[in-house]
Design an enzyme around this catalytic site. Structure first.
Site, PDB file in Angstrom:
ATOM      1  N   GLU A  70     -12.352 -10.980  21.077  1.00  0.00           N
ATOM      2  CA  GLU A  70     -12.589 -10.558  19.698  1.00  0.00           C
ATOM      3  C   GLU A  70     -13.906  -9.788  19.623  1.00  0.00           C
ATOM      4  O   GLU A  70     -14.944 -10.281  20.061  1.00  0.00           O
ATOM      5  CB  GLU A  70     -12.638 -11.799  18.778  1.00  0.00           C
ATOM      6  CG  GLU A  70     -13.012 -11.535  17.356  1.00  0.00           C
ATOM      7  CD  GLU A  70     -12.144 -10.495  16.681  1.00  0.00           C
ATOM      8  OE1 GLU A  70     -12.702  -9.481  16.203  1.00  0.00           O
ATOM      9  OE2 GLU A  70     -10.913 -10.684  16.642  1.00  0.00           O
ATOM     10  N   ASP A 119      -5.215  -3.357  14.440  1.00  0.00           N
ATOM     11  CA  ASP A 119      -5.499  -2.269  13.506  1.00  0.00           C
ATOM     12  C   ASP A 119      -4.550  -1.108  13.820  1.00  0.00           C
ATOM     13  O   ASP A 119      -4.507  -0.631  14.956  1.00  0.00           O
ATOM     14  CB  ASP A 119      -6.949  -1.816  13.671  1.00  0.00           C
ATOM     15  CG  ASP A 119      -7.415  -0.889  12.560  1.00  0.00           C
ATOM     16  OD1 ASP A 119      -6.592  -0.089  12.059  1.00  0.00           O
ATOM     17  OD2 ASP A 119      -8.600  -0.955  12.182  1.00  0.00           O
ATOM     18  N   LYS A 123      -4.297   7.370  11.223  1.00  0.00           N
ATOM     19  CA  LYS A 123      -4.586   8.805  11.308  1.00  0.00           C
ATOM     20  C   LYS A 123      -4.415   9.296  12.746  1.00  0.00           C
ATOM     21  O   LYS A 123      -4.819   8.637  13.697  1.00  0.00           O
ATOM     22  CB  LYS A 123      -6.003   9.085  10.818  1.00  0.00           C
ATOM     23  CG  LYS A 123      -6.200   8.781   9.335  1.00  0.00           C
ATOM     24  CD  LYS A 123      -7.601   9.119   8.874  1.00  0.00           C
ATOM     25  CE  LYS A 123      -7.750   8.814   7.377  1.00  0.00           C
ATOM     26  NZ  LYS A 123      -9.126   9.110   6.884  1.00  0.00           N
ATOM     27  N   ASP A 155       2.956  -6.120  11.184  1.00  0.00           N
ATOM     28  CA  ASP A 155       3.680  -5.925   9.925  1.00  0.00           C
ATOM     29  C   ASP A 155       3.799  -4.442   9.614  1.00  0.00           C
ATOM     30  O   ASP A 155       4.408  -4.060   8.614  1.00  0.00           O
ATOM     31  CB  ASP A 155       2.940  -6.619   8.774  1.00  0.00           C
ATOM     32  CG  ASP A 155       1.601  -5.948   8.500  1.00  0.00           C
ATOM     33  OD1 ASP A 155       0.800  -5.814   9.449  1.00  0.00           O
ATOM     34  OD2 ASP A 155       1.359  -5.539   7.357  1.00  0.00           O
ATOM     35  N   THR A 195       0.219 -16.183  13.217  1.00  0.00           N
ATOM     36  CA  THR A 195      -1.195 -15.886  12.997  1.00  0.00           C
ATOM     37  C   THR A 195      -1.478 -16.038  11.503  1.00  0.00           C
ATOM     38  O   THR A 195      -0.555 -16.191  10.699  1.00  0.00           O
ATOM     39  CB  THR A 195      -1.547 -14.448  13.415  1.00  0.00           C
ATOM     40  OG1 THR A 195      -1.042 -13.528  12.441  1.00  0.00           O
ATOM     41  CG2 THR A 195      -0.953 -14.109  14.785  1.00  0.00           C
ATOM     42  N   GLU A 198       0.149 -13.103   9.765  1.00  0.00           N
ATOM     43  CA  GLU A 198       1.605 -13.231   9.789  1.00  0.00           C
ATOM     44  C   GLU A 198       2.095 -14.163   8.686  1.00  0.00           C
ATOM     45  O   GLU A 198       3.069 -13.853   7.981  1.00  0.00           O
ATOM     46  CB  GLU A 198       2.051 -13.751  11.153  1.00  0.00           C
ATOM     47  CG  GLU A 198       3.551 -13.892  11.312  1.00  0.00           C
ATOM     48  CD  GLU A 198       3.933 -14.293  12.717  1.00  0.00           C
ATOM     49  OE1 GLU A 198       5.146 -14.454  12.973  1.00  0.00           O
ATOM     50  OE2 GLU A 198       3.034 -14.459  13.567  1.00  0.00           O
TER      51      GLU A 198
END
Length: 219
Positions: A70, A119, A123, A155, A195, A198
């Protein structure tokens, strides 16, 4: 999503170097067997957020070593608190950038990599930052064992479509694909570990996209 800075979480990471590595020197290999005290198989989650997924896995699979990777130190501290509270000796926290994955893990050292709700970087100019971009796939291929697996959930339909295409172009084999994970066969749904994101998205009726993929043997 960036978390609000929590000084206690940052301090906790600094106080427990035996359980959490904060941006270690990429030039120095990490002795994971020494840190875990065994040579059990290693599985990595890249982008662990607050750690609900990885701590659940660690709790239910003591025979496996887990690394929560992380980049946000506050998030790393939150995961570390859960590890310490629950006595999860088979979980280590690595606060570092996944772009340096090979520097932190030896070749063929990892049996599974989890990419959960990364993430999407929607773009086009940010394509290289997506965790399923070809440069990241090359890193995963180096650290995974020959039969190693990538498990990916999101998602975001755009990121899912991109990831399927990116992995396919890289020559990967898909063992499982789903555009609505929570409405698959009962045994698949029951085996799924959620998660935080989720649970939030699924409770609103949003479909969860999922795939499991492996690299084909090199010629």
């Amino acid at each position: 999503m960036r978390l609000k800075n929590k000084p206690w979480a940052n301090d906790l990471v600094d106080q427990h170097p035996e359980s959490a590595l904060d941006r270690p020197d990429p030039s120095e290999k990490i002795d994971w067997a020494a840190r875990f005290g065994n040579d059990h198989p290693i599985e990595i989650e890249i982008g662990s957020g607050k750690g609900q997924f990885i701590t659940t896995l660690a709790k239910h699979h003591p025979e496996t070593n887990f690394v929560a990777m992380e980049i946000q130190k506050t998030a790393a501290g939150i995961i570390l608190k859960k590890k310490l509270d629950e006595g999860l000796d088979n979980l280590q926290i690595l606060c570092a950038d996944a772009a340096n994955l090979v520097a932190y893990f030896g070749e063929n050292s990892t049996s599974k990599i989890y990419l959960n709700f990364s993430d999407p970087w929607p773009k086009t100019r940010h394509e290289k930052r997506r965790l399923t971009y070809k440069s990241f796939l090359a890193e995963y291929q180096k650290v995974l064992t020959a039969d190693g697996m990538i498990e990916f959930k999101t998602d975001n339909s755009g990121l899912y479509a991109y990831s399927v295409q990116s992995m396919n172009n890289y020559g990967m084999h898909f063992d499982f694909v789903s555009v609505d994970l929570h409405h698959e066969k009962e045994e698949i749904v029951e085996a799924n570990v959620e998660t935080e994101y989720e649970h939030k998205f699924a409770s609103k009726g949003q479909p969860i996209y999922c795939l499991h993929a492996q690299f084909l043997p090199k010629n």
